[in-house]
Enzyme design. Structure first.
Site, PDB file in Angstrom:
ATOM      1  N   ASP A   1      14.320   1.923  11.750  1.00 56.25           N
ATOM      2  CA  ASP A   1      13.297   1.621  12.760  1.00 56.25           C
ATOM      3  C   ASP A   1      13.709   0.509  13.719  1.00 56.25           C
ATOM      4  OD1 ASP A   1      11.899   3.588  11.502  1.00 56.25           O
ATOM      5  OD2 ASP A   1      10.576   2.223  10.407  1.00 56.25           O
TER       6      ASP A   1
ATOM      7  N   ASP B   1      13.407  10.222   4.193  1.00 54.34           N
ATOM      8  CA  ASP B   1      12.957   8.902   4.654  1.00 54.34           C
ATOM      9  C   ASP B   1      12.385   8.125   3.460  1.00 54.34           C
ATOM     10  OD1 ASP B   1      12.140   6.868   6.373  1.00 54.34           O
ATOM     11  OD2 ASP B   1      10.314   7.914   7.021  1.00 54.34           O
TER      12      ASP B   1
ATOM     13  N   GLU C   1      14.216   3.960  -0.080  1.00 50.84           N
ATOM     14  CA  GLU C   1      14.850   2.702  -0.560  1.00 50.84           C
ATOM     15  C   GLU C   1      14.605   2.479  -2.050  1.00 50.84           C
ATOM     16  OE1 GLU C   1      13.145   3.085   2.290  1.00 50.84           O
ATOM     17  OE2 GLU C   1      14.941   3.029   3.524  1.00 50.84           O
TER      18      GLU C   1
HETATM   19  O1  MIG Z   1       6.334   4.334   7.478  1.00 46.54           O
HETATM   20  O2  MIG Z   1       7.765   9.321   8.943  1.00 46.54           O
HETATM   21  O3  MIG Z   1      12.079   5.245   9.658  1.00 46.54           O
HETATM   22  O4  MIG Z   1      11.912   7.381  11.436  1.00 46.54           O
HETATM   23  O5  MIG Z   1       9.353   8.459  11.930  1.00 46.54           O
HETATM   24  C1  MIG Z   1       7.056   4.962   8.499  1.00 46.54           C
HETATM   25  C2  MIG Z   1       7.358   8.356   9.850  1.00 46.54           C
HETATM   26  C3  MIG Z   1       7.714   6.196   7.958  1.00 46.54           C
HETATM   27  C4  MIG Z   1       9.846   5.636   8.939  1.00 46.54           C
HETATM   28  C5  MIG Z   1      11.073   6.225   9.545  1.00 46.54           C
HETATM   29  C6  MIG Z   1      10.753   6.841  10.876  1.00 46.54           C
HETATM   30  C7  MIG Z   1       9.687   7.903  10.689  1.00 46.54           C
HETATM   31  C8  MIG Z   1       8.457   7.288  10.049  1.00 46.54           C
HETATM   32  N1  MIG Z   1       8.819   6.650   8.782  1.00 46.54           N
END
Ligand code: MIG
Length: 796
Positions: free
Chosen positions: A489, A411, A414
């Site tokens: 999200d 995650d 980016e």
């Molecule tokens: O700032 O890890 O898109 O799927 O549950 C949020 C917590 C960070 C974003 C991800 C989401 C995940 C969440 N993350």
């Protein structure tokens, strides 16, 4: 307009102007590569890679940059085939066995034609560039001609209409919490699109990892442009004429997914976050108690010790290995999240090691690039450096080899940062870029992909010959060689059901078939009806996972009342019964590159009615569905492609190339099977390989005519399939007015656990019949045949 100049300083100080290549002064033609020198400093290189793939590069400084790409599959082999160069007074023309590329001598513009001289793609303003004083880069731009009927597709995860015409886009991977219809840029960066006009399709892959832009006749009706804030004008023209073939050629260039473990095509349950251990176990238990088939359960960031990657919170999870083992015993694989940010903590070994070895990103002045994410202030590994990827890969030893985690979810790659307006790193962060040192401006869009790559390598290396599941939020073209994706999200709204549908299709045609959305929506809570409609769609998405932040209430399948729980279960059961179909479609993707999900325009590109259809799609060769976007819908209009289509629920046959109205009940949704198809079904299981399968049901959908179906089997895990330990069956269906015959060809010596097929005939003419298998007559009531059969004939 200035078109002739010889010195670099002229571009430097006249930065408001656009520059164009000058006229051709000389050229060389060698190894299927044409190099053109122009009267000014511009160069053009045209490389024939295959008869259908032509690469175009322009240099703005009299030399080309080091040729390096993260997108191109290292397995890609150049093979130009028969190719020749023709010259006349005004042009040079390269002719392959499939396409012509004509270069004007006066301005170095390129035109692509098919062998009948139909112009498939030509330039309007063509290549031009501007000097960007702020960065010292050239903004390289290409402007193509737009045909009145031309339509455009592709570009990854854009949440908008399938047809991109009339819109403008940007690729700059961004954390877009709660994105909406039209939000741009989003998480993924896939600078690849399709054009289609006059029934002829082609593809353009602009392989440039800087911030890129695409405009499909939005600024000007006659122009489609793409440009980048740095790097080279470096693009691949991919000939069709079928869009499906363009897709396969793009896959040849950028690779396909490995075969996934079959369990990773099962249903998966996630939440931010399941903890402590007791909670994880109780979710797993409820799945089994309610008999909702499920193969994976996820741990989001709260399993870690203070969000430190590769650690465990020992209070919440005192014995991770025991928990993971017990879950596996009960048929659940455990998948954990890993983010790129490494907490600045001098007691933390990952941090210490990263600093000592110089693995974290630094800024131009030599200080570490830091930023706030979940753990607080963090440093970030430079995943564009081979040594760092190896280090990162080995960090998984503990999670994978020791604890037994089966998959990793990457995650925030980016990369995303909190509390800064840009939501990411500053431009002056330096990256290795595999030996091509560059700034964040060039590396940003590949960062997530290189993280997923390092993760993929680690999971593979430490995974004891098991196929691991990698999921990534960001990525660049070619990411499919390492990872699956989810769409980020999203929100629990009906519009997001539509977006999830479109994004999954769009990712598939952009090379990334292993895609899916957070089922039910990440933000908010879906209505019970929406939750059910969403899973009814998502059982046709290769990646099938419920995820939510659960700020507004629980989102487990049983959180919406008993009736909805049963409907949810039925949908997931259908997914499990159809696993051999999905697995086969995946194998076809893996070997041929064809997308698993196909927008209708990829099926019937000559039918202009489908050019703007967003929602109906094929999953594999023979299954059609669409999404439902309103509460308590009673019916929906569905466009069917050419041919005849069986309604799965009623058995009613409809002729295609038109819209039909489908009546809906809470448990039924649009689900059509192409007539002539043979669809394999497993018996119901609660998880993959729960039972030893002894028989596979083949549903045969009668029609007059011929059709081909496939069935792929292997060990459902492990890498032996790469050495040919598979069973790949091609079934030829032939229906006439008097009889139906199925013959099969089998490739590979793998033997599945089952030895027989049970044939279910659907839509057969209703008369008494004679059934023979390999020449022997058998009972026509129960058609059970060995999987080794050669020919099945049914006469009436
Ligand atoms: O700032 O890890 O898109 O799927 O549950 C949020 C917590 C960070 C974003 C991800 C989401 C995940 C969440 N993350």
């Amino acid at each position: 307009m200035l078109t002739h100049f010889n010195y670099l300083h002229e571009i430097k100080y006249m930065n408001t102007l656009e520059y164009f290549p000058g006229e051709l002064v000389s050229h060389t033609w060698e190894d299927s590569t044409l190099l053109c020198r122009s009267a000014n400093i511009a160069l053009l290189k045209v490389e024939v890679l295959t008869s259908e793939i032509i690469r175009i590069r322009y240099a703005t400084r009299g030399y080309f940059q080091n040729d390096f790409s993260y997108a191109i599959d290292e397995k890609f082999e150049r093979n130009a085939g028969e190719v020749c160069l023709e010259e006349n007074d005004s042009s040079l023309t390269i002719i392959t066995s499939a396409v012509k590329c004509r270069i004007n001598k006066s301005d170095l513009k390129c035109t692509f034609l098919d062998l009948d001289d139909y112009v498939v793609n030509k330039e309007e303003k063509g290549f031009h560039w501007e000097y960007d004083n702020a960065t010292g880069n050239d903004i390289v731009q290409m402007t193509k001609h737009v045909y009145p009927s031309e339509v455009y597709y592709g570009l990854g995860d854009k949440p908008t209409d399938m047809n991109l015409r009339g819109r403008k886009f940007e690729n700059w991977g961004s954390d877009c919490y709660g994105y909406e219809w039209g939000t741009d840029p989003l998480y993924k960066n896939i600078p690849f699109y399709y054009g289609l006009h006059g029934g002829i399709g082609y593809g353009i892959f602009f392989d440039n990892s800087f911030r890129t832009y695409f405009d499909f006749a939005s600024e000007r009706d006659v122009a489609a442009s793409y440009w980048a804030h740095g790097g080279e004008m470096n693009y691949y023209f991919i000939a069709g004429p079928e869009l499906m073939e363009v897709n396969k050629r793009f896959a040849r260039l950028t690779g396909t997914h490995d075969m996934p473990a079959m369990w990773s095509l099962g249903f998966q349950q996630c939440k931010w976050s399941y903890y402590p251990e007791k909670e994880v176990r109780s979710i797993a238990k409820s799945m089994r108690d309610y008999k909702i088939p499920c193969d994976a359960i996820y741990l989001d960031i709260d399993y870690m010790d203070g969000f430190r990657c590769f650690t465990w919170d020992n209070e919440r999870f005192p014995d991770p290995k025991k928990m993971v083992d017990d879950l596996r015993e009960d048929g659940f694989q455990t998948v954990v999240i890993i983010d790129p940010g490494i907490k600045i903590d001098h007691e933390y070994t990952v941090f210490q090691e990263g600093v000592e070895k110089g693995y974290f990103l630094k800024r131009l002045d030599g200080t570490h690039a830091d930023g706030k994410v979940w753990p607080g202030e963090c440093y970030f590994p430079d995943f564009t450096k081979p040594e760092v990827r190896e280090w990162w890969a080995d960090l998984y030893k503990g999670l994978i080899d020791e604890v037994g985690i089966a998959g990793v979810w990457n995650d925030m790659n980016e990369p995303a940062l909190f509390e800064v307006e840009s939501k990411t790193m500053p431009d002056d962060v330096l990256f290795d870029y595999d030996g091509n040192t560059c700034s964040h401006r060039k590396a940003h869009n590949v960062y997530g992909m290189q993280m997923a790559r390092a993760t993929y390598e680690g999971v593979k290396k430490h995974g004891d010959n098991k196929r691991g599941l990698i999921i990534t939020r960001s990525g660049y073209a070619g990411l499919q060689r390492y990872s699956s994706i989810w769409t980020g999200d999203n929100i629990s709204t009906w519009q997001h059901v539509s977006i999830a549908n479109i994004q999954s299709q769009r990712m598939a045609i952009s090379g990334v078939s292993f895609s899916g959305s957070d089922i039910g929506g990440f933000i908010g809570k879906p209505t019970p009806d929406m939750m059910v409609r969403w899973i009814q769609l998502a059982i046709f998405h290769p990646f099938c996972r419920v995820h939510s932040s659960q700020d507004d209430g629980d989102q487990e399948p049983w959180s919406f009342g008993e009736e909805k729980r049963e409907l949810f279960r039925e949908a997931v059961e259908l997914r499990y019964r159809m696993l051999p179909y999905h697995y086969t479609a995946f194998y076809r993707h893996h070997t041929t590159g064809e997308p698993i999900l196909r927008p209708l325009v990829f099926i019937d590109q000559h039918d202009t009615n489908v050019h703007d259809r967003n929602h109906e799609f094929l999953c594999g060769d023979h299954v059609l569905t669409t999404s439902i976007h309103e509460e308590d819908a009673k019916n929906i209009d569905v466009y069917l492609p050419s041919g005849e289509w069986y309604d799965y629920w009623t058995g009613k046959v409809s002729r295609g190339s038109r819209e039909v109205t489908v009546e809906l009940t809470p448990s039924t949704f649009p689900f059509f099977i192409k007539a002539g198809a043979i669809i394999p079904f497993y018996p119901l299981q609660q998880y993959v390989d729960e039972i030893v399968i002894e028989e596979v049901e083949l549903k045969v959908y009668y029609t007059l005519g011929k059709e081909t179906s496939y069935l792929y089997e292997d060990a459902h895990n492990g890498y032996e399939y790469e050495d040919g330990d598979i069973r790949y069956t091609t079934m030829h269906y032939n229906g006439t007015a008097e009889q139906l015959s199925i013959t099969q060809e089998v490739e590979g010596a793998f033997m599945p656990t089952y030895k027989q097929y049970r044939i279910k005939l659907i839509g057969m003419p209703d008369t008494s019949r004679v059934v023979t298998v390999d020449g022997k007559e058998i009972s026509s009531e129960d058609v059970i045949i060995p999987i080794t059969f050669i020919e099945l004939i049914i006469k009436w």
